[in-house]
Each structure stands twice: as C-alpha cells, then as structure tokens.
Write a protein that holds these residues in place. Sequence first.
Motif, PDB file in Angstrom:
ATOM      1  N   VAL A  12      -7.551  92.960  69.896  1.00  0.00           N
ATOM      2  CA  VAL A  12      -7.940  91.674  71.583  1.00  0.00           C
ATOM      3  C   VAL A  12      -6.598  91.069  71.283  1.00  0.00           C
ATOM      4  CG1 VAL A  12      -9.299  89.689  72.211  1.00  0.00           C
ATOM      5  CG2 VAL A  12     -10.666  91.572  71.306  1.00  0.00           C
ATOM      6  N   ASP A  13      -5.930  90.426  69.975  1.00  0.00           N
ATOM      7  CA  ASP A  13      -4.885  89.402  70.147  1.00  0.00           C
ATOM      8  C   ASP A  13      -3.124  90.443  71.021  1.00  0.00           C
ATOM      9  OD1 ASP A  13      -6.390  87.823  68.878  1.00  0.00           O
ATOM     10  OD2 ASP A  13      -5.073  87.968  67.371  1.00  0.00           O
ATOM     11  N   ASP A  14      -3.560  92.336  70.803  1.00  0.00           N
ATOM     12  CA  ASP A  14      -2.405  92.891  71.820  1.00  0.00           C
ATOM     13  C   ASP A  14      -2.919  92.206  72.938  1.00  0.00           C
ATOM     14  OD1 ASP A  14      -1.939  93.492  68.507  1.00  0.00           O
ATOM     15  OD2 ASP A  14      -3.398  95.683  69.120  1.00  0.00           O
ATOM     16  N   PHE A  15      -3.815  91.795  73.594  1.00  0.00           N
ATOM     17  CA  PHE A  15      -3.046  92.011  75.025  1.00  0.00           C
ATOM     18  C   PHE A  15      -3.602  90.772  75.313  1.00  0.00           C
ATOM     19  CE2 PHE A  15      -5.261  96.542  73.336  1.00  0.00           C
ATOM     20  CZ  PHE A  15      -4.358  97.007  74.486  1.00  0.00           C
ATOM     21  N   PHE A  33      -5.756  95.248  81.695  1.00  0.00           N
ATOM     22  CA  PHE A  33      -5.267  93.863  81.846  1.00  0.00           C
ATOM     23  C   PHE A  33      -6.429  93.347  81.831  1.00  0.00           C
ATOM     24  CE2 PHE A  33      -3.326  96.056  85.840  1.00  0.00           C
ATOM     25  CZ  PHE A  33      -2.473  95.131  85.737  1.00  0.00           C
ATOM     26  N   ARG A  34      -6.518  91.405  80.886  1.00  0.00           N
ATOM     27  CA  ARG A  34      -7.383  90.495  80.561  1.00  0.00           C
ATOM     28  C   ARG A  34      -7.656  89.574  81.001  1.00  0.00           C
ATOM     29  NH1 ARG A  34      -6.901  88.415  74.618  1.00  0.00           N
ATOM     30  NH2 ARG A  34      -8.251  87.144  74.375  1.00  0.00           N
ATOM     31  N   THR A  35      -8.407  89.237  82.175  1.00  0.00           N
ATOM     32  CA  THR A  35      -8.322  88.430  82.920  1.00  0.00           C
ATOM     33  C   THR A  35      -8.793  86.894  82.091  1.00  0.00           C
ATOM     34  OG1 THR A  35     -11.015  88.727  83.568  1.00  0.00           O
ATOM     35  CG2 THR A  35      -9.217  89.571  85.041  1.00  0.00           C
ATOM     36  N   SER A  36      -8.607  86.183  82.222  1.00  0.00           N
ATOM     37  CA  SER A  36      -8.935  84.154  82.328  1.00  0.00           C
ATOM     38  C   SER A  36     -10.166  83.753  81.296  1.00  0.00           C
ATOM     39  CB  SER A  36      -8.708  83.068  82.821  1.00  0.00           C
ATOM     40  OG  SER A  36      -9.106  83.235  84.285  1.00  0.00           O
ATOM     41  N   ASP A  37     -10.967  84.728  82.411  1.00  0.00           N
ATOM     42  CA  ASP A  37     -12.748  84.858  82.374  1.00  0.00           C
ATOM     43  C   ASP A  37     -13.201  85.610  81.010  1.00  0.00           C
ATOM     44  OD1 ASP A  37     -12.655  87.330  83.837  1.00  0.00           O
ATOM     45  OD2 ASP A  37     -14.001  86.625  85.001  1.00  0.00           O
ATOM     46  N   GLY A  38     -12.798  86.102  81.112  1.00  0.00           N
ATOM     47  CA  GLY A  38     -13.021  87.494  79.666  1.00  0.00           C
ATOM     48  C   GLY A  38     -13.125  88.861  79.726  1.00  0.00           C
ATOM     49  N   GLY A  39     -13.153  89.061  81.330  1.00  0.00           N
ATOM     50  CA  GLY A  39     -12.899  90.041  81.675  1.00  0.00           C
ATOM     51  C   GLY A  39     -11.980  91.157  81.716  1.00  0.00           C
ATOM     52  N   TRP A  40     -11.980  93.091  81.074  1.00  0.00           N
ATOM     53  CA  TRP A  40     -10.927  93.509  80.913  1.00  0.00           C
ATOM     54  C   TRP A  40     -10.644  94.609  81.441  1.00  0.00           C
ATOM     55  CZ3 TRP A  40      -8.675  93.729  76.569  1.00  0.00           C
ATOM     56  CH2 TRP A  40      -8.450  92.405  75.426  1.00  0.00           C
ATOM     57  N   TYR A  41      -9.678  94.920  81.952  1.00  0.00           N
ATOM     58  CA  TYR A  41      -9.830  96.194  83.512  1.00  0.00           C
ATOM     59  C   TYR A  41      -8.350  96.736  82.924  1.00  0.00           C
ATOM     60  CZ  TYR A  41     -12.460  92.631  85.717  1.00  0.00           C
ATOM     61  OH  TYR A  41     -13.749  91.935  85.736  1.00  0.00           O
ATOM     62  N   ILE A  59       0.460  90.652  89.007  1.00  0.00           N
ATOM     63  CA  ILE A  59       0.713  89.810  89.352  1.00  0.00           C
ATOM     64  C   ILE A  59      -1.235  89.132  88.963  1.00  0.00           C
ATOM     65  CG2 ILE A  59       0.546  86.580  89.969  1.00  0.00           C
ATOM     66  CD1 ILE A  59       2.905  88.052  91.376  1.00  0.00           C
ATOM     67  N   VAL A  60      -2.010  88.886  88.344  1.00  0.00           N
ATOM     68  CA  VAL A  60      -3.626  88.924  87.928  1.00  0.00           C
ATOM     69  C   VAL A  60      -4.098  87.230  87.970  1.00  0.00           C
ATOM     70  CG1 VAL A  60      -5.025  88.544  86.947  1.00  0.00           C
ATOM     71  CG2 VAL A  60      -3.508  89.732  86.006  1.00  0.00           C
ATOM     72  N   SER A  61      -4.521  87.667  90.025  1.00  0.00           N
ATOM     73  CA  SER A  61      -5.518  86.618  90.348  1.00  0.00           C
ATOM     74  C   SER A  61      -6.594  86.714  90.105  1.00  0.00           C
ATOM     75  CB  SER A  61      -4.371  86.374  91.526  1.00  0.00           C
ATOM     76  OG  SER A  61      -5.385  85.243  92.313  1.00  0.00           O
ATOM     77  N   GLY A  62      -7.005  85.757  90.293  1.00  0.00           N
ATOM     78  CA  GLY A  62      -8.728  85.405  89.313  1.00  0.00           C
ATOM     79  C   GLY A  62      -9.119  88.067  88.640  1.00  0.00           C
ATOM     80  N   HIS A  63      -9.836  88.679  89.447  1.00  0.00           N
ATOM     81  CA  HIS A  63     -10.262  90.208  89.446  1.00  0.00           C
ATOM     82  C   HIS A  63      -9.670  90.633  90.668  1.00  0.00           C
ATOM     83  CE1 HIS A  63     -14.630  89.250  87.173  1.00  0.00           C
ATOM     84  NE2 HIS A  63     -12.949  88.069  86.589  1.00  0.00           N
ATOM     85  N   THR A  64      -8.359  90.131  91.136  1.00  0.00           N
ATOM     86  CA  THR A  64      -7.737  91.516  91.481  1.00  0.00           C
ATOM     87  C   THR A  64      -5.930  91.529  90.843  1.00  0.00           C
ATOM     88  OG1 THR A  64      -6.775  89.369  93.532  1.00  0.00           O
ATOM     89  CG2 THR A  64      -9.094  90.808  93.544  1.00  0.00           C
ATOM     90  N   VAL A  96     -14.995  96.818  73.942  1.00  0.00           N
ATOM     91  CA  VAL A  96     -14.540  95.944  73.226  1.00  0.00           C
ATOM     92  C   VAL A  96     -15.444  95.253  72.382  1.00  0.00           C
ATOM     93  CG1 VAL A  96     -13.299  92.976  72.847  1.00  0.00           C
ATOM     94  CG2 VAL A  96     -12.920  94.192  74.798  1.00  0.00           C
ATOM     95  N   ASP A  97     -14.761  95.549  71.183  1.00  0.00           N
ATOM     96  CA  ASP A  97     -16.388  95.922  70.105  1.00  0.00           C
ATOM     97  C   ASP A  97     -15.625  94.476  68.886  1.00  0.00           C
ATOM     98  OD1 ASP A  97     -18.327  95.881  68.102  1.00  0.00           O
ATOM     99  OD2 ASP A  97     -17.738  98.129  67.773  1.00  0.00           O
ATOM    100  N   GLY A  98     -15.887  93.229  68.919  1.00  0.00           N
ATOM    101  CA  GLY A  98     -15.500  92.804  67.440  1.00  0.00           C
ATOM    102  C   GLY A  98     -13.650  92.142  68.049  1.00  0.00           C
TER     103      GLY A  98
END
Length: 109
Positions: A12-15, A33-41, A59-64, A96-98
Amino acid sequence: MAKEQLVRIGSVDDFPMLLGKEVRIGDYDIAVFRTSDGGWYALDNHTPHKKGGPLTEAIVSGHTIYCPLRDLHIRLVDGRVMGPDTGEVRTFRVIVDGDAVGIELPPEA
C-alpha cells in the motif's frame, strides 16, 4: 474456463494517493491510481487518443483522471472517456489484502 491471475505489485505504501504509478508486468504497462477515498484503480498506461500518451501523467479528481497531454477526462471505474470526447482504456481489477496490492490479469497473460 481460465481464471484471471493475481499478480502482486507492491505494498500500500508504494502507491501515493492521487498520483499515478506505472507498473510493468510482462507486456503490460499499467497505471495504478489510489483515490483519496480509498479507491484503487488500474488502467492501461496509454490514453486512447491516436497520438497516445502515458496516463500516469494524469491528474486525479474524484473517480476520474484528466490527461493534460490530450485533454481527455477518463472514468477510473470503467476506463471510458467522458463526452464530448470518445474512447476507452482497458481496466484491471486491483486487490488489496492487508498491506499487499495486486492486479488481476487476463488468463492469457
């Protein structure tokens, strides 16, 4: 029927949040990409524009993401370009597992 294969790509810390990170697995060049709400894409690291360009520059903005090179807005969840432009980027499932982060690749990978 063949199953997707899960490939570990780091911890997790690598991203860092809100930044794209390039991950290469065999012939795959993937932007994670890792979003501010904990999403991974994860998406192919190439814009669908005919001139291309790396999505890790987006540039990340929300889920776009917004590609400043090609002026495209792309939805992280499904890789679709938002109107008025068109196009699509291949997406991959992130697990993401742990602390471990992995990407599911197609069986042919």
